[in-house]
Design an enzyme around this catalytic site. Sequence first.
Site: not given
Ligand code: GRF
Length: 208
Positions: A13, A86, A105, A137
């Site tokens: 998203s 991730m 984040h 970082t």
């Molecule tokens: C988001 O909440 C972002 O802050 C975190 O992972 C989630 C990813 O969501 N790092 P999307 O794949 O962008 O929908």
Amino acid sequence: MKRIVILISGRGSNLQSILEAKLHAQVAAVISNNPAARGIDIARNFGVDTAVIDHRAFPDRASFDTALAEKADSCRPDLLVLAGFMRILTEGFLKRFGGRIMNIHPSLLPAFPGVDTHRRALQEGVRIHGCTVHFVTSELDHGPIIAQAAVPVLSGDNEERLAARVLEQEHRIYPQAIRWFLDGKLKLEGNRVTVSAGRSTPDALVCP
Ligand code: GRF
């Protein structure tokens, strides 16, 4: 025109909000470590090149990162954008793209680094929650902060409702932070970022 490469692992998203923002940059590629990431279809629908580098095909983190770095490098990016990516990146990777990697984040860093941020925010009883765009970082979720947006925690909130309220702000501030980078408006001094984005924008802070 500047070039960006976006790394994803899932839903996509944030990727979508970045692509919809029509930034003055070429999105050279979207790279996913997860072949099943829904974001890959989003990228394709926007006509953006996609690549999958499945981390499970590599014996260790270092060899995955080397393959990822080579692919990213081949796109000659000015900026790498982590959008729900991730995997923790190794020191070698970070050195190669030092100062040119951004992440979003889902908390107001330095509060709640790591996972399950919305559940932990509810557990701690915080009244204000939000999201943070920062440079990456080697310290997980601790790089220099570029932009933040705050949302209230409402009585009766559950994880899902709070996450949705935060996500709405993610989609607003991430394209904005990238735009600042592309326009040369971000200055990194030590661990601090300053933004020269005009009178109406408070320095390095975006509020709803
Ligand atoms: C988001 O909440 C972002 O802050 C975190 O992972 C989630 C990813 O969501 N790092 P999307 O794949 O962008 O929908």
